[in-house]
Design a protein around this motif. Structure first.
Motif, PDB file in Angstrom:
ATOM      1  N   UNK A 107       5.952  20.891   2.669  1.00 38.22           N
ATOM      2  CA  UNK A 107       6.364  20.873   4.074  1.00 38.22           C
ATOM      3  C   UNK A 107       5.182  20.645   5.016  1.00 38.22           C
ATOM      4  N   UNK A 108       4.010  21.131   4.639  1.00 37.47           N
ATOM      5  CA  UNK A 108       2.824  20.989   5.497  1.00 37.47           C
ATOM      6  C   UNK A 108       2.459  19.529   5.743  1.00 37.47           C
ATOM      7  N   UNK A 109       2.832  18.634   4.843  1.00 37.35           N
ATOM      8  CA  UNK A 109       2.488  17.219   5.013  1.00 37.35           C
ATOM      9  C   UNK A 109       3.423  16.502   5.981  1.00 37.35           C
ATOM     10  N   UNK A 110       4.605  17.040   6.204  1.00 35.17           N
ATOM     11  CA  UNK A 110       5.628  16.324   6.959  1.00 35.17           C
ATOM     12  C   UNK A 110       5.226  16.037   8.401  1.00 35.17           C
ATOM     13  N   UNK A 111       4.659  17.025   9.086  1.00 36.72           N
ATOM     14  CA  UNK A 111       4.238  16.791  10.471  1.00 36.72           C
ATOM     15  C   UNK A 111       3.145  15.732  10.542  1.00 36.72           C
ATOM     16  N   UNK A 112       2.247  15.743   9.583  1.00 37.41           N
ATOM     17  CA  UNK A 112       1.183  14.731   9.561  1.00 37.41           C
ATOM     18  C   UNK A 112       1.758  13.339   9.302  1.00 37.41           C
ATOM     19  N   UNK A 113       2.753  13.251   8.439  1.00 38.50           N
ATOM     20  CA  UNK A 113       3.391  11.955   8.184  1.00 38.50           C
ATOM     21  C   UNK A 113       4.089  11.459   9.445  1.00 38.50           C
ATOM     22  N   UNK A 114       4.806  12.354  10.131  1.00 40.67           N
ATOM     23  CA  UNK A 114       5.505  11.966  11.360  1.00 40.67           C
ATOM     24  C   UNK A 114       4.548  11.423  12.415  1.00 40.67           C
ATOM     25  N   UNK A 115       3.348  12.002  12.505  1.00 44.58           N
ATOM     26  CA  UNK A 115       2.380  11.612  13.537  1.00 44.58           C
ATOM     27  C   UNK A 115       1.441  10.487  13.096  1.00 44.58           C
ATOM     28  N   UNK A 116       1.446  10.167  11.822  1.00 47.11           N
ATOM     29  CA  UNK A 116       0.461   9.235  11.271  1.00 47.11           C
ATOM     30  C   UNK A 116       0.679   7.794  11.729  1.00 47.11           C
ATOM     31  N   UNK A 117      -0.432   7.114  11.930  1.00 47.88           N
ATOM     32  CA  UNK A 117      -0.407   5.669  12.178  1.00 47.88           C
ATOM     33  C   UNK A 117      -0.506   4.920  10.851  1.00 47.88           C
ATOM     34  N   UNK A 118      -1.196   5.532   9.878  1.00 43.75           N
ATOM     35  CA  UNK A 118      -1.278   4.961   8.532  1.00 43.75           C
ATOM     36  C   UNK A 118      -1.121   6.078   7.504  1.00 43.75           C
ATOM     37  N   UNK A 119      -0.460   5.738   6.427  1.00 43.09           N
ATOM     38  CA  UNK A 119      -0.331   6.637   5.275  1.00 43.09           C
ATOM     39  C   UNK A 119      -0.739   5.828   4.055  1.00 43.09           C
ATOM     40  N   UNK A 120      -1.633   6.408   3.260  1.00 41.45           N
ATOM     41  CA  UNK A 120      -2.107   5.766   2.026  1.00 41.45           C
ATOM     42  C   UNK A 120      -1.762   6.672   0.851  1.00 41.45           C
ATOM     43  N   UNK A 121      -1.653   6.044  -0.312  1.00 44.90           N
ATOM     44  CA  UNK A 121      -1.437   6.802  -1.537  1.00 44.90           C
ATOM     45  C   UNK A 121      -2.476   6.347  -2.542  1.00 44.90           C
ATOM     46  N   UNK A 122      -3.169   7.306  -3.137  1.00 42.33           N
ATOM     47  CA  UNK A 122      -4.221   7.011  -4.115  1.00 42.33           C
ATOM     48  C   UNK A 122      -3.880   7.648  -5.450  1.00 42.33           C
ATOM     49  N   UNK A 123      -4.123   6.881  -6.491  1.00 41.26           N
ATOM     50  CA  UNK A 123      -4.023   7.429  -7.843  1.00 41.26           C
ATOM     51  C   UNK A 123      -4.924   6.622  -8.758  1.00 41.26           C
ATOM     52  N   UNK A 124      -5.231   7.198  -9.893  1.00 38.52           N
ATOM     53  CA  UNK A 124      -6.135   6.536 -10.832  1.00 38.52           C
ATOM     54  C   UNK A 124      -5.495   6.508 -12.218  1.00 38.52           C
ATOM     55  N   UNK A 125      -6.048   5.643 -13.034  1.00 36.48           N
ATOM     56  CA  UNK A 125      -5.639   5.556 -14.422  1.00 36.48           C
ATOM     57  C   UNK A 125      -6.739   6.131 -15.300  1.00 36.48           C
ATOM     58  N   UNK A 126      -6.367   6.569 -16.470  1.00 39.73           N
ATOM     59  CA  UNK A 126      -7.323   7.167 -17.414  1.00 39.73           C
ATOM     60  C   UNK A 126      -8.470   6.217 -17.740  1.00 39.73           C
ATOM     61  N   UNK A 127      -8.245   4.898 -17.597  1.00 41.23           N
ATOM     62  CA  UNK A 127      -9.319   3.932 -17.873  1.00 41.23           C
ATOM     63  C   UNK A 127     -10.268   3.762 -16.684  1.00 41.23           C
ATOM     64  N   UNK A 128     -10.017   4.480 -15.581  1.00 41.32           N
ATOM     65  CA  UNK A 128     -10.904   4.452 -14.422  1.00 41.32           C
ATOM     66  C   UNK A 128     -10.437   3.577 -13.270  1.00 41.32           C
ATOM     67  N   UNK A 129      -9.412   2.753 -13.453  1.00 38.25           N
ATOM     68  CA  UNK A 129      -8.938   1.908 -12.361  1.00 38.25           C
ATOM     69  C   UNK A 129      -8.325   2.774 -11.262  1.00 38.25           C
ATOM     70  N   UNK A 130      -8.696   2.492 -10.010  1.00 37.12           N
ATOM     71  CA  UNK A 130      -8.204   3.248  -8.871  1.00 37.12           C
ATOM     72  C   UNK A 130      -7.262   2.383  -8.044  1.00 37.12           C
ATOM     73  N   UNK A 131      -6.136   2.959  -7.671  1.00 38.30           N
ATOM     74  CA  UNK A 131      -5.176   2.311  -6.791  1.00 38.30           C
ATOM     75  C   UNK A 131      -5.208   3.091  -5.482  1.00 38.30           C
ATOM     76  N   UNK A 132      -5.478   2.417  -4.378  1.00 38.48           N
ATOM     77  CA  UNK A 132      -5.560   3.052  -3.064  1.00 38.48           C
ATOM     78  C   UNK A 132      -4.954   2.081  -2.065  1.00 38.48           C
ATOM     79  N   UNK A 133      -3.666   2.275  -1.768  1.00 38.21           N
ATOM     80  CA  UNK A 133      -2.956   1.321  -0.922  1.00 38.21           C
ATOM     81  C   UNK A 133      -2.181   2.024   0.184  1.00 38.21           C
ATOM     82  N   UNK A 134      -2.089   1.367   1.354  1.00 33.06           N
ATOM     83  CA  UNK A 134      -1.311   1.936   2.453  1.00 33.06           C
ATOM     84  C   UNK A 134       0.167   1.579   2.339  1.00 33.06           C
TER      85      UNK A 134
END
Length: 148
Positions: A107-134
């Motif tokens: 729930x703590x993230x919801x107000x920040x999402x409502x007010x955000x101009x950009x939201x990104x999601x980051x995750x990585x793979x075990x082989x080290x590749x990083x995904x960081x996209x808005x």
């Protein structure tokens, strides 16, 4: 003899072409998360109808078989929200694997999402590749509508 060499060259070229295709798919780039992978976002509501949390899932296909890490990051403007996702990997085709990365947003993230101009999601793979996209504008508007 020449036919055998020609056939061998065709087989080797097809094999190398397939490897290049697999590598290109696994290291693809995109401008937004939904252009990179299939996503789904659902706002979850309490008995009074107000948003209490949200559920977010990313389905990312790969050929190298690497599994996504469960430590993910939601970034609202400049605020980082470290989260733990459930990651399930399944066969999606002859050589392809699909990583289902599923996370409940507190729930703590919801107000920040409502007010955000950009939201990104980051995750990585075990082989080290990083995904960081808005999120693109349409997806961000959808998310905001889900938690209003």
């Amino acid at each position: 003899m020449k036919k055998a060499i020609a056939i061998l060259l065709v087989v080797v070229a097809a094999f190398l072409g397939t490897l290049v295709y697999f590598h290109t798919h696994d290291t693809r780039t995109a401008d937004s998360l939904s252009a990179y992978a299939r996503i789904e976002f659902t706002g979850l509501r309490g008995s009074d109808g107000t948003a209490t949390s949200a559920h977010f899932t990313v389905w990312d296909t790969r050929y190298d078989g690497s599994k996504a890490d469960s430590k993910v990051m939601l970034v609202t403007d400049d605020k980082e929200w470290p989260l733990i996702a459930s990651v399930k990997q399944t066969d999606k085709g002859m050589f392809q694997k699909e990583n289902e990365i599923s996370v409940f947003l507190p729930a703590a993230t919801l107000d920040d999402i409502k007010a955000a101009k950009t939201v990104r999601f980051r995750y990585t793979y075990k082989d080290g590749q990083k995904i960081d996209l808005p999120l693109n504008d349409a997806d961000l508007a959808y998310w905001k509508g889900q938690i209003e």
